[in-house]
Design a protein around this motif. Sequence first.
Motif, PDB file in Angstrom:
ATOM      1  N   ASN A 113      -9.522   5.534  -4.851  1.00  0.00           N
ATOM      2  CA  ASN A 113      -9.911   4.486  -5.776  1.00  0.00           C
ATOM      3  C   ASN A 113     -11.167   4.873  -6.552  1.00  0.00           C
ATOM      4  O   ASN A 113     -11.936   4.005  -6.972  1.00  0.00           O
ATOM      5  CB  ASN A 113     -10.163   3.186  -5.000  1.00  0.00           C
ATOM      6  N   GLN A 147       0.839  -1.193   0.000  1.00  0.00           N
ATOM      7  CA  GLN A 147       0.000   0.000   0.000  1.00  0.00           C
ATOM      8  C   GLN A 147       0.876   1.245   0.000  1.00  0.00           C
ATOM      9  O   GLN A 147       1.893   1.288   0.678  1.00  0.00           O
ATOM     10  CB  GLN A 147      -0.902   0.000   1.239  1.00  0.00           C
ATOM     11  N   TYR A 173      -3.905   4.193  -8.465  1.00  0.00           N
ATOM     12  CA  TYR A 173      -5.047   4.916  -7.932  1.00  0.00           C
ATOM     13  C   TYR A 173      -5.589   5.889  -8.997  1.00  0.00           C
ATOM     14  O   TYR A 173      -4.852   6.351  -9.849  1.00  0.00           O
ATOM     15  CB  TYR A 173      -4.636   5.693  -6.684  1.00  0.00           C
ATOM     16  N   THR A 227       1.767   6.347  -7.731  1.00  0.00           N
ATOM     17  CA  THR A 227       0.369   6.142  -7.368  1.00  0.00           C
ATOM     18  C   THR A 227      -0.499   5.876  -8.588  1.00  0.00           C
ATOM     19  O   THR A 227      -1.687   6.162  -8.588  1.00  0.00           O
ATOM     20  CB  THR A 227      -0.158   7.363  -6.614  1.00  0.00           C
ATOM     21  N   GLY A 283      -8.239   4.900  -0.712  1.00  0.00           N
ATOM     22  CA  GLY A 283      -7.394   3.719  -0.655  1.00  0.00           C
ATOM     23  C   GLY A 283      -6.343   3.827   0.445  1.00  0.00           C
ATOM     24  O   GLY A 283      -5.982   2.835   1.063  1.00  0.00           O
ATOM     25  N   ALA A 284      -5.857   5.031   0.675  1.00  0.00           N
ATOM     26  CA  ALA A 284      -4.840   5.236   1.709  1.00  0.00           C
ATOM     27  C   ALA A 284      -4.873   6.686   2.164  1.00  0.00           C
ATOM     28  O   ALA A 284      -5.064   7.591   1.331  1.00  0.00           O
ATOM     29  CB  ALA A 284      -3.456   4.892   1.177  1.00  0.00           C
TER      30      ALA A 284
END
Length: 125
Positions: free
Chosen positions: A100, A1, A31, A28, A113-114
Motif C-alpha cells: 500500500n 483481500q 495496491y 492487484t 497489505g498482504a
Amino acid sequence: QVQLVESGGGLVQPGGSLRLSCAASRVTLNYYAIGWFRQAPGKGREGVSCISSSGGTTKYADSVKGRFTISGDNAKNTVYLQMNSLKPEDTAVYYCAALNSPCTRYPGYYVVGAWGKGTLVTVSS
C-alpha cells in the motif's frame, strides 16, 4: 483481500539461477506495488525488490542490484523475480507482498497489505 502464492524456490549451486513467481488471486490494481522480501535463518526480513502496479517503476536492494530482475505479467496477475549469480548469502525464505505504498522509498519504507506464505531458496554446493 488478495491472496499471494510464491513458487519457484529450491536448491541451487552458487553462481546458478532461479526464477520465483508470485501469483495473485485477483487483480492487484488496488495496491501500489508488489514487493519481494526475504528472511535468512536467524535474521530479520529485508526488502529485495519492488515493482509498481503499472510496471513502470522498479527498485532493488543494493545487495541484489545487477543480479536480480523483477518483472510483471498483468494478464496473469503474476510477478517474477529472476535471480542470477546466486550466492550462499542469498539463502532465505522469499516472500512477496502487495504494498500500500509506492516503490519510490522502497526498501527503506513500505506498507504491506498482504503477504504470501513464502518459498525457500537454498544456495549451496
